[in-house]
Design a protein around this motif. Structure first.
Motif, PDB file in Angstrom:
ATOM      1  N   PHE A   1      -6.439   1.659  -7.710  1.00  0.00           N
ATOM      2  CA  PHE A   1      -5.210   1.334  -6.915  1.00  0.00           C
ATOM      3  C   PHE A   1      -5.284   2.518  -5.786  1.00  0.00           C
ATOM      4  O   PHE A   1      -5.007   2.172  -4.628  1.00  0.00           O
ATOM      5  CB  PHE A   1      -3.966   1.392  -7.758  1.00  0.00           C
ATOM      6  CG  PHE A   1      -3.889   0.163  -8.808  1.00  0.00           C
ATOM      7  CD1 PHE A   1      -4.471  -0.772  -8.372  1.00  0.00           C
ATOM      8  CD2 PHE A   1      -3.051   0.259  -9.630  1.00  0.00           C
ATOM      9  CE1 PHE A   1      -4.120  -1.969  -9.180  1.00  0.00           C
ATOM     10  CE2 PHE A   1      -2.659  -0.589 -10.439  1.00  0.00           C
ATOM     11  CZ  PHE A   1      -3.386  -2.140 -10.295  1.00  0.00           C
ATOM     12  N   VAL A   2      -5.764   3.765  -6.073  1.00  0.00           N
ATOM     13  CA  VAL A   2      -5.539   4.794  -5.155  1.00  0.00           C
ATOM     14  C   VAL A   2      -6.786   4.523  -4.106  1.00  0.00           C
ATOM     15  O   VAL A   2      -6.720   4.832  -2.949  1.00  0.00           O
ATOM     16  CB  VAL A   2      -5.520   6.285  -5.794  1.00  0.00           C
ATOM     17  CG1 VAL A   2      -5.605   7.246  -4.535  1.00  0.00           C
ATOM     18  CG2 VAL A   2      -4.225   6.308  -6.520  1.00  0.00           C
TER      19      VAL A   2
ATOM     20  N   GLY B   1      -6.390   0.444  -2.687  1.00  0.00           N
ATOM     21  CA  GLY B   1      -5.085  -0.384  -2.713  1.00  0.00           C
ATOM     22  C   GLY B   1      -4.677  -1.104  -3.689  1.00  0.00           C
ATOM     23  O   GLY B   1      -5.655  -1.900  -4.236  1.00  0.00           O
ATOM     24  N   TYR B   2      -3.437  -1.316  -3.942  1.00  0.00           N
ATOM     25  CA  TYR B   2      -3.313  -2.309  -5.021  1.00  0.00           C
ATOM     26  C   TYR B   2      -3.614  -3.932  -4.849  1.00  0.00           C
ATOM     27  O   TYR B   2      -4.135  -4.449  -5.689  1.00  0.00           O
ATOM     28  CB  TYR B   2      -1.413  -2.307  -5.245  1.00  0.00           C
ATOM     29  CG  TYR B   2      -0.881  -3.407  -6.190  1.00  0.00           C
ATOM     30  CD1 TYR B   2      -1.000  -3.180  -7.590  1.00  0.00           C
ATOM     31  CD2 TYR B   2      -0.461  -4.427  -5.633  1.00  0.00           C
ATOM     32  CE1 TYR B   2      -0.634  -4.042  -8.246  1.00  0.00           C
ATOM     33  CE2 TYR B   2       0.116  -5.255  -6.419  1.00  0.00           C
ATOM     34  CZ  TYR B   2      -0.047  -5.413  -7.896  1.00  0.00           C
ATOM     35  OH  TYR B   2       0.501  -6.184  -8.681  1.00  0.00           O
TER      36      TYR B   2
ATOM     37  N   THR C   1      -7.371  -4.492  -5.032  1.00  0.00           N
ATOM     38  CA  THR C   1      -7.953  -4.188  -6.331  1.00  0.00           C
ATOM     39  C   THR C   1      -7.702  -5.552  -7.329  1.00  0.00           C
ATOM     40  O   THR C   1      -6.666  -5.936  -7.359  1.00  0.00           O
ATOM     41  CB  THR C   1      -7.367  -3.061  -7.203  1.00  0.00           C
ATOM     42  OG1 THR C   1      -7.621  -1.805  -6.257  1.00  0.00           O
ATOM     43  CG2 THR C   1      -7.728  -3.035  -8.518  1.00  0.00           C
TER      44      THR C   1
ATOM     45  N   LEU D   1       0.514  -2.022 -12.759  1.00  0.00           N
ATOM     46  CA  LEU D   1       0.961  -1.097 -11.752  1.00  0.00           C
ATOM     47  C   LEU D   1       2.140  -0.111 -12.258  1.00  0.00           C
ATOM     48  O   LEU D   1       2.424   0.883 -12.310  1.00  0.00           O
ATOM     49  CB  LEU D   1       1.251  -1.678 -10.396  1.00  0.00           C
ATOM     50  CG  LEU D   1       1.889  -0.776  -9.422  1.00  0.00           C
ATOM     51  CD1 LEU D   1       0.709   0.260  -9.293  1.00  0.00           C
ATOM     52  CD2 LEU D   1       2.086  -1.682  -8.374  1.00  0.00           C
TER      53      LEU D   1
ATOM     54  N   VAL E   1      -0.135   8.369  -6.850  1.00  0.00           N
ATOM     55  CA  VAL E   1       0.943   7.513  -7.075  1.00  0.00           C
ATOM     56  C   VAL E   1       2.027   7.325  -6.071  1.00  0.00           C
ATOM     57  O   VAL E   1       2.330   6.414  -5.350  1.00  0.00           O
ATOM     58  CB  VAL E   1       1.570   7.572  -8.446  1.00  0.00           C
ATOM     59  CG1 VAL E   1       2.974   6.846  -8.356  1.00  0.00           C
ATOM     60  CG2 VAL E   1       0.624   7.299  -9.808  1.00  0.00           C
TER      61      VAL E   1
ATOM     62  N   LYS F   1       1.392   8.205  -2.813  1.00  0.00           N
ATOM     63  CA  LYS F   1       0.666   7.287  -1.552  1.00  0.00           C
ATOM     64  C   LYS F   1       0.537   5.683  -1.850  1.00  0.00           C
ATOM     65  O   LYS F   1       0.931   4.903  -1.119  1.00  0.00           O
ATOM     66  CB  LYS F   1      -0.692   7.780  -1.247  1.00  0.00           C
ATOM     67  CG  LYS F   1      -1.589   7.185  -0.248  1.00  0.00           C
ATOM     68  CD  LYS F   1      -2.899   6.554  -0.978  1.00  0.00           C
ATOM     69  CE  LYS F   1      -3.763   5.822   0.420  1.00  0.00           C
ATOM     70  NZ  LYS F   1      -4.823   5.584  -0.113  1.00  0.00           N
ATOM     71  N   LEU F   2       0.334   5.368  -3.215  1.00  0.00           N
ATOM     72  CA  LEU F   2       0.390   4.221  -3.735  1.00  0.00           C
ATOM     73  C   LEU F   2       1.663   3.489  -3.299  1.00  0.00           C
ATOM     74  O   LEU F   2       1.753   2.261  -2.927  1.00  0.00           O
ATOM     75  CB  LEU F   2      -0.194   4.050  -5.181  1.00  0.00           C
ATOM     76  CG  LEU F   2      -0.393   2.787  -5.604  1.00  0.00           C
ATOM     77  CD1 LEU F   2      -1.501   2.019  -5.157  1.00  0.00           C
ATOM     78  CD2 LEU F   2      -0.502   2.910  -7.237  1.00  0.00           C
TER      79      LEU F   2
ATOM     80  N   THR G   1       2.416   2.939   0.366  1.00  0.00           N
ATOM     81  CA  THR G   1       1.549   1.817   0.988  1.00  0.00           C
ATOM     82  C   THR G   1       1.501   0.287   0.587  1.00  0.00           C
ATOM     83  O   THR G   1       1.276  -0.450   1.218  1.00  0.00           O
ATOM     84  CB  THR G   1       0.034   2.229   1.270  1.00  0.00           C
ATOM     85  OG1 THR G   1      -0.252   2.434  -0.336  1.00  0.00           O
ATOM     86  CG2 THR G   1      -0.181   3.620   1.635  1.00  0.00           C
ATOM     87  N   GLU G   2       2.094   0.461  -0.778  1.00  0.00           N
ATOM     88  CA  GLU G   2       2.146  -0.927  -1.471  1.00  0.00           C
ATOM     89  C   GLU G   2       3.438  -1.725  -1.505  1.00  0.00           C
ATOM     90  O   GLU G   2       3.571  -2.898  -2.141  1.00  0.00           O
ATOM     91  CB  GLU G   2       1.384  -0.589  -2.638  1.00  0.00           C
ATOM     92  CG  GLU G   2      -0.081  -0.326  -2.732  1.00  0.00           C
ATOM     93  CD  GLU G   2      -1.119  -1.406  -1.966  1.00  0.00           C
ATOM     94  OE1 GLU G   2      -0.798  -2.421  -1.772  1.00  0.00           O
ATOM     95  OE2 GLU G   2      -1.838  -0.696  -1.521  1.00  0.00           O
TER      96      GLU G   2
ATOM     97  N   HIS H   1      -3.835  12.490  -0.335  1.00  0.00           N
ATOM     98  CA  HIS H   1      -4.487  11.224  -0.524  1.00  0.00           C
ATOM     99  C   HIS H   1      -4.582  10.289   0.641  1.00  0.00           C
ATOM    100  O   HIS H   1      -4.981   9.092   0.551  1.00  0.00           O
ATOM    101  CB  HIS H   1      -3.985  10.406  -1.755  1.00  0.00           C
ATOM    102  CG  HIS H   1      -4.140  10.998  -3.024  1.00  0.00           C
ATOM    103  ND1 HIS H   1      -5.302  10.999  -3.853  1.00  0.00           N
ATOM    104  CD2 HIS H   1      -3.293  11.893  -3.651  1.00  0.00           C
ATOM    105  CE1 HIS H   1      -5.273  11.430  -4.853  1.00  0.00           C
ATOM    106  NE2 HIS H   1      -3.843  12.048  -4.780  1.00  0.00           N
TER     107      HIS H   1
END
Length: 241
Positions: free
Chosen positions: A37-38, A41-42, A45, A72, A121, A123-124, A127-128, A188
């Motif tokens: 994921f990192v 991206g979610y 993936t 997630l 997490v 950053k995840l 962005t997601e 990240h």
């Protein structure tokens, strides 16, 4: 002749290798999901990629986590939620002053998070979250709310005991925590783009200096009426800017 009695030995309980692997599998799946994921991206993936990295079939992945969204959420809960829970317990069991608690408990907890894969997490989420709008509510309830409550309770206790001056607790909590989240996001994002984009300071020293600054601002013993201040040298990266 007396015949010695033979005492039967207690049975030794052993765990078969496949049983040990089964017990470890959820954690392996979460670690694989976090790294992918990192990295990708979610949205980019695929479930089969997570399963492949964890060394299992796609069907096995869905036995534990019925959807990618649930996977997630489990990643966030496992890698950030457990750290927050542990941090809250440390604060509850601490018997020193609120100043000592902030100085000795918060920096190690934050640095453990920053230096682990779990720092990705933050950053995840940034962005997601637009791909999964309900993730914002989940993140607020599971991570932001409990994390801010720990710091808020510590601040309020310090105010009630006359250790800290009265402040807007809600705003102060965010002033304390948001710079630490930004460290994780930088690591990240820009931090992955080569040495020229690495932080121009030691994160460990930054975290401690940040807490020192916060504690100085909370203190009743602020230096007042000073007409002069000792100038600190600018970082080399800012001297010619």
């Amino acid at each position: 002749m007396i015949t010695p009695q033979v005492v039967p030995s207690s049975p030794v309980t052993t765990v078969a290798p496949h049983q040990r692997r089964k017990a470890e599998r959820p954690q392996e799946l979460l670690e694989a999901a976090l790294s992918l994921f990192v990295e990708k991206g979610y949205a980019a993936t695929r479930a089969e990629e997570v399963a492949h990295r964890a060394g299992v079939s796609k069907g096995t992945l869905y036995l534990y986590y019925p959807s990618k969204e649930e996977l997630l959420k489990a990643v966030i809960r496992q890698f950030i939620g457990t750290e927050i829970t542990a941090g809250g317990l440390e604060v509850e069991q601490f018997h020193g002053s609120c100043t000592e608690a902030m100085r000795t408990l918060l920096p190690p907890s934050w640095l453990r998070l920053l230096n682990s894969a779990a720092s990705g997490v933050f950053k995840l989420i940034m962005t997601e979250v637009h791909h999964i709008p309900e993730l914002a509510d989940f993140y607020q309830q599971e991570i932001v709310g409990p994390g801010e409550k720990i710091v808020a309770n510590l601040l309020q206790r310090g105010i009630d005991q006359g250790e800290f001056r009265p402040v807007d607790v809600s705003m102060t909590v965010r002033s304390i925590t948001l710079p630490l989240a930004m460290l994780c996001i930088h690591k990240h994002s820009l931090g992955c783009c080569g040495t020229q984009h690495q932080l121009p300071f030691d994160p460990d020293r930054f975290v401690q200096a940040h807490i020192d600054l916060v504690l100085a601002g909370l203190s009743f013993h602020l230096l007042a009426g000073c007409s002069t201040a000792t100038a600190l040298p600018l970082p080399s990266s800012l001297e010619n800017s």
